[in-house]
Motif scaffolding. Structure first.
Motif, PDB file in Angstrom:
ATOM      1  N   GLU A   4     -22.488   5.114 -28.078  1.00 18.86           N
ATOM      2  CA  GLU A   4     -22.294   6.559 -27.979  1.00 18.86           C
ATOM      3  C   GLU A   4     -23.544   7.259 -28.501  1.00 18.86           C
ATOM      4  O   GLU A   4     -24.048   6.948 -29.579  1.00 18.86           O
ATOM      5  CB  GLU A   4     -21.079   7.002 -28.797  1.00 18.86           C
ATOM      6  N   HIS A   5     -24.020   8.217 -27.719  1.00 17.90           N
ATOM      7  CA  HIS A   5     -25.211   8.970 -28.086  1.00 17.90           C
ATOM      8  C   HIS A   5     -24.807  10.421 -28.333  1.00 17.90           C
ATOM      9  O   HIS A   5     -24.260  11.084 -27.453  1.00 17.90           O
ATOM     10  CB  HIS A   5     -26.262   8.893 -26.982  1.00 17.90           C
ATOM     11  N   LYS A   6     -25.099  10.900 -29.539  1.00 18.32           N
ATOM     12  CA  LYS A   6     -24.685  12.244 -29.911  1.00 18.32           C
ATOM     13  C   LYS A   6     -25.883  13.167 -30.109  1.00 18.32           C
ATOM     14  O   LYS A   6     -26.918  12.749 -30.617  1.00 18.32           O
ATOM     15  CB  LYS A   6     -23.873  12.201 -31.211  1.00 18.32           C
ATOM     16  N   ILE A   7     -25.710  14.402 -29.691  1.00 15.98           N
ATOM     17  CA  ILE A   7     -26.700  15.446 -29.937  1.00 15.98           C
ATOM     18  C   ILE A   7     -25.943  16.679 -30.426  1.00 15.98           C
ATOM     19  O   ILE A   7     -24.926  17.072 -29.846  1.00 15.98           O
ATOM     20  CB  ILE A   7     -27.510  15.773 -28.669  1.00 15.98           C
ATOM     21  N   LYS A   8     -26.445  17.267 -31.487  1.00 20.38           N
ATOM     22  CA  LYS A   8     -25.812  18.442 -32.062  1.00 20.38           C
ATOM     23  C   LYS A   8     -26.461  19.704 -31.515  1.00 20.38           C
ATOM     24  O   LYS A   8     -27.684  19.786 -31.401  1.00 20.38           O
ATOM     25  CB  LYS A   8     -25.924  18.420 -33.589  1.00 20.38           C
ATOM     26  N   ALA A   9     -25.631  20.676 -31.151  1.00 15.92           N
ATOM     27  CA  ALA A   9     -26.132  21.934 -30.591  1.00 15.92           C
ATOM     28  C   ALA A   9     -25.328  23.102 -31.151  1.00 15.92           C
ATOM     29  O   ALA A   9     -24.289  22.911 -31.800  1.00 15.92           O
ATOM     30  CB  ALA A   9     -26.044  21.905 -29.070  1.00 15.92           C
ATOM     31  N   TYR A  10     -25.830  24.294 -30.863  1.00 18.31           N
ATOM     32  CA  TYR A  10     -25.187  25.516 -31.347  1.00 18.31           C
ATOM     33  C   TYR A  10     -25.134  26.544 -30.222  1.00 18.31           C
ATOM     34  O   TYR A  10     -26.083  26.657 -29.432  1.00 18.31           O
ATOM     35  CB  TYR A  10     -25.962  26.098 -32.532  1.00 18.31           C
ATOM     36  N   GLY A  11     -24.028  27.261 -30.131  1.00 13.74           N
ATOM     37  CA  GLY A  11     -23.929  28.309 -29.134  1.00 13.74           C
ATOM     38  C   GLY A  11     -24.882  29.449 -29.458  1.00 13.74           C
ATOM     39  O   GLY A  11     -25.239  29.682 -30.616  1.00 13.74           O
ATOM     40  N   ARG A  28     -36.381  25.412 -32.479  1.00 17.96           N
ATOM     41  CA  ARG A  28     -35.202  25.088 -31.685  1.00 17.96           C
ATOM     42  C   ARG A  28     -35.516  25.224 -30.198  1.00 17.96           C
ATOM     43  O   ARG A  28     -36.419  25.961 -29.803  1.00 17.96           O
ATOM     44  CB  ARG A  28     -34.030  25.992 -32.072  1.00 17.96           C
ATOM     45  N   THR A  29     -34.747  24.531 -29.393  1.00 17.05           N
ATOM     46  CA  THR A  29     -34.965  24.523 -27.946  1.00 17.05           C
ATOM     47  C   THR A  29     -33.776  25.161 -27.232  1.00 17.05           C
ATOM     48  O   THR A  29     -32.635  24.752 -27.456  1.00 17.05           O
ATOM     49  CB  THR A  29     -35.145  23.082 -27.426  1.00 17.05           C
ATOM     50  N   PRO A  30     -34.010  26.157 -26.368  1.00 13.14           N
ATOM     51  CA  PRO A  30     -32.916  26.749 -25.603  1.00 13.14           C
ATOM     52  C   PRO A  30     -32.429  25.782 -24.526  1.00 13.14           C
ATOM     53  O   PRO A  30     -33.197  24.997 -23.974  1.00 13.14           O
ATOM     54  CB  PRO A  30     -33.556  27.994 -24.980  1.00 13.14           C
ATOM     55  N   ALA A  31     -31.136  25.859 -24.241  1.00 14.12           N
ATOM     56  CA  ALA A  31     -30.543  24.975 -23.239  1.00 14.12           C
ATOM     57  C   ALA A  31     -29.312  25.645 -22.656  1.00 14.12           C
ATOM     58  O   ALA A  31     -28.852  26.683 -23.150  1.00 14.12           O
ATOM     59  CB  ALA A  31     -30.185  23.622 -23.856  1.00 14.12           C
ATOM     60  N   PRO A  40     -20.612  28.390 -17.554  1.00 15.69           N
ATOM     61  CA  PRO A  40     -21.883  27.968 -18.164  1.00 15.69           C
ATOM     62  C   PRO A  40     -22.028  28.562 -19.561  1.00 15.69           C
ATOM     63  O   PRO A  40     -21.611  29.690 -19.817  1.00 15.69           O
ATOM     64  CB  PRO A  40     -22.938  28.535 -17.207  1.00 15.69           C
ATOM     65  N   GLN A  41     -22.623  27.785 -20.469  1.00 18.20           N
ATOM     66  CA  GLN A  41     -22.779  28.226 -21.847  1.00 18.20           C
ATOM     67  C   GLN A  41     -24.218  28.031 -22.298  1.00 18.20           C
ATOM     68  O   GLN A  41     -24.801  26.956 -22.122  1.00 18.20           O
ATOM     69  CB  GLN A  41     -21.845  27.444 -22.771  1.00 18.20           C
ATOM     70  N   SER A  42     -24.785  29.059 -22.885  1.00 17.48           N
ATOM     71  CA  SER A  42     -26.132  28.968 -23.449  1.00 17.48           C
ATOM     72  C   SER A  42     -26.048  28.375 -24.842  1.00 17.48           C
ATOM     73  O   SER A  42     -25.204  28.777 -25.649  1.00 17.48           O
ATOM     74  CB  SER A  42     -26.783  30.353 -23.510  1.00 17.48           C
ATOM     75  N   ILE A  43     -26.921  27.405 -25.107  1.00 20.49           N
ATOM     76  CA  ILE A  43     -26.911  26.735 -26.407  1.00 20.49           C
ATOM     77  C   ILE A  43     -28.343  26.581 -26.909  1.00 20.49           C
ATOM     78  O   ILE A  43     -29.307  26.875 -26.192  1.00 20.49           O
ATOM     79  CB  ILE A  43     -26.237  25.346 -26.336  1.00 20.49           C
ATOM     80  N   ILE A  68     -21.107  21.016 -29.745  1.00 14.63           N
ATOM     81  CA  ILE A  68     -21.479  22.427 -29.777  1.00 14.63           C
ATOM     82  C   ILE A  68     -20.559  23.146 -30.752  1.00 14.63           C
ATOM     83  O   ILE A  68     -19.368  23.307 -30.482  1.00 14.63           O
ATOM     84  CB  ILE A  68     -21.372  23.064 -28.378  1.00 14.63           C
ATOM     85  N   ASP A  69     -21.120  23.535 -31.873  1.00 15.05           N
ATOM     86  CA  ASP A  69     -20.332  24.226 -32.907  1.00 15.05           C
ATOM     87  C   ASP A  69     -19.063  23.455 -33.253  1.00 15.05           C
ATOM     88  O   ASP A  69     -17.975  24.022 -33.396  1.00 15.05           O
ATOM     89  CB  ASP A  69     -19.979  25.647 -32.446  1.00 15.05           C
ATOM     90  N   GLY A  70     -19.178  22.141 -33.345  1.00 10.95           N
ATOM     91  CA  GLY A  70     -18.054  21.301 -33.744  1.00 10.95           C
ATOM     92  C   GLY A  70     -17.215  20.753 -32.606  1.00 10.95           C
ATOM     93  O   GLY A  70     -16.442  19.822 -32.806  1.00 10.95           O
ATOM     94  N   LYS A  71     -17.364  21.289 -31.397  1.00  9.09           N
ATOM     95  CA  LYS A  71     -16.598  20.817 -30.247  1.00  9.09           C
ATOM     96  C   LYS A  71     -17.480  19.890 -29.405  1.00  9.09           C
ATOM     97  O   LYS A  71     -18.588  20.253 -29.036  1.00  9.09           O
ATOM     98  CB  LYS A  71     -16.128  21.996 -29.397  1.00  9.09           C
ATOM     99  N   VAL A  72     -16.958  18.700 -29.093  1.00  9.16           N
ATOM    100  CA  VAL A  72     -17.746  17.699 -28.377  1.00  9.16           C
ATOM    101  C   VAL A  72     -17.433  17.729 -26.876  1.00  9.16           C
ATOM    102  O   VAL A  72     -16.266  17.738 -26.476  1.00  9.16           O
ATOM    103  CB  VAL A  72     -17.480  16.284 -28.936  1.00  9.16           C
ATOM    104  N   GLU A  73     -18.486  17.738 -26.067  1.00  4.60           N
ATOM    105  CA  GLU A  73     -18.352  17.661 -24.608  1.00  4.60           C
ATOM    106  C   GLU A  73     -19.206  16.510 -24.098  1.00  4.60           C
ATOM    107  O   GLU A  73     -20.301  16.240 -24.623  1.00  4.60           O
ATOM    108  CB  GLU A  73     -18.790  18.967 -23.954  1.00  4.60           C
ATOM    109  N   SER A  74     -18.718  15.845 -23.055  1.00  4.58           N
ATOM    110  CA  SER A  74     -19.483  14.768 -22.419  1.00  4.58           C
ATOM    111  C   SER A  74     -20.373  15.379 -21.342  1.00  4.58           C
ATOM    112  O   SER A  74     -19.875  16.070 -20.440  1.00  4.58           O
ATOM    113  CB  SER A  74     -18.547  13.730 -21.808  1.00  4.58           C
ATOM    114  N   VAL A  75     -21.666  15.103 -21.434  1.00  2.00           N
ATOM    115  CA  VAL A  75     -22.612  15.728 -20.507  1.00  2.00           C
ATOM    116  C   VAL A  75     -23.665  14.720 -20.049  1.00  2.00           C
ATOM    117  O   VAL A  75     -23.839  13.652 -20.645  1.00  2.00           O
ATOM    118  CB  VAL A  75     -23.327  16.931 -21.161  1.00  2.00           C
TER     119      VAL A  75
END
Length: 229
Positions: A4-11, A28-31, A40-43, A68-75
Motif C-alpha cells: 500500500e502506497h500512501k500520500i497525505k494531502a489537504y483540501g 506545497r504542490t497544487p493538485a 472534482p476536488q482541489s488539493i 485528504i484531510d483524514g479521508k482516504v481515497e484510492s486514486v
C-alpha cells in the motif's frame, strides 16, 4: 499482496495561478482529484515527500491511497507537470478508482536475469530494452506495480516480443497481439565494434572463397578442339 502506497494531502479553496504560486513558494504542490461519483476536488501536497515518491515506478502505475484531510481515497496518477529545469513538481492530476470497475493504465516492464543469459555473459553483446511499459486493463486489485520480463534465455541476435511476456493473472493488454501488433520488447545485439569485426571477417571469407573459385577455374584443362578423325 500488493504494497500500500500512501500520500497525505489537504483540501484547498484558493485556486488560480496566484494561489498556486503561493503554494509552491510555501513548499506545497497544487493538485486535483476527479472521477468516480464525487465532484472534482482541489488539493495540495507537501512537495518534499512528493518529490521522493515520484522517483519510484509505483507512483505512476499503482493504486495510491490518497489521504485528504483524514479521508482516504484510492486514486491513480493521471498527469504530472514538472518545472522545465528545477527539481519541482508543478501540478498533479489524480483519478479516483472503484474496486469493481476495470481501469486502463500503463505498467512499467522490469527486465530480469539478463546477467544469467547467454547474451548477458558475452562481453561483445548488448541487451537493450525496446519497450519500457505496456498499456493494460484490469481491476484495481489486480494492478501490478510492474511486469517482469525474464531474459535468462536470450542469446545473441534474439528478439523478445510482447507475445513472449507473461502477464499477471487478471491483467490484459489494451491492444491485443496480432500479426500487425507484436512489438519488440528486448533485443540482443553485437556491440558496434564486434559487429564491424564480424562483418570484416565475413567479407574476407567471401573474398577468399571467390579467389579460390577463380584459381580453380584457371587451373582447369581447356577443352580439346575438334573431334577424332
Amino acid at each position: 499482496m500488493a504494497t500500500e502506497h500512501k500520500i497525505k494531502a489537504y483540501g484547498r479553496k484558493d485556486e488560480g495561478k496566484g494561489a498556486s504560486r503561493r503554494l509552491r513558494h510555501a513548499g506545497r504542490t497544487p493538485a486535483v482529484v476527479y472521477g468516480g461519483d464525487a465532484a472534482p476536488q482541489s488539493i495540495e501536497v507537501e512537495h518534499e515527500p512528493l518529490w521522493l515518491a515520484q522517483q519510484n515506478d509505483w507512483f505512476y502505475s499503482s493504486i495510491i491511497s490518497l489521504e485528504i484531510d483524514g479521508k482516504v481515497e484510492s486514486v491513480l496518477l493521471r498527469d504530472m507537470q514538472r518545472h522545465p529545469y528545477k527539481q519541482l513538481v508543478m501540478h498533479l492530476d489524480f483519478q479516483r478508482v472503484k474496486a469493481g470497475e476495470k481501469l486502463h493504465t500503463r505498467v512499467p516492464l522490469h527486465f530480469i536475469n539478463i546477467e544469467d543469459s547467454p547474451a548477458g555473459k558475452n562481453s561483445e553483446v548488448s541487451v537493450t530494452s525496446e519497450l519500457n511499459d505496456v498499456e493494460v486493463t484490469c481491476l484495481p486489485k489486480d494492478l501490478p506495480e510492474f511486469i517482469e520480463v525474464d531474459l535468462s534465455k536470450i542469446n545473441t541476435g534474439d528478439t523478445v516480443h510482447l507475445s513472449d511476456v507473461k502477464l499477471p493473472k487478471g491483467v490484459e493488454l489494451v491492444h491485443p497481439i496480432d500479426e500487425a501488433h507484436n512489438p519488440a520488447v528486448a533485443v540482443a545485439r553485437l556491440n558496434r565494434t564486434a559487429a564491424a569485426d564480424e562483418a570484416a571477417d565475413e567479407a574476407a571469407a567471401a573474398e577468399a572463397t571467390a579467389e579460390a573459385q577463380s584459381d580453380a577455374e584457371g587451373d582447369a584443362p581447356a577443352a580439346e578442339e575438334g573431334g577424332e578423325a
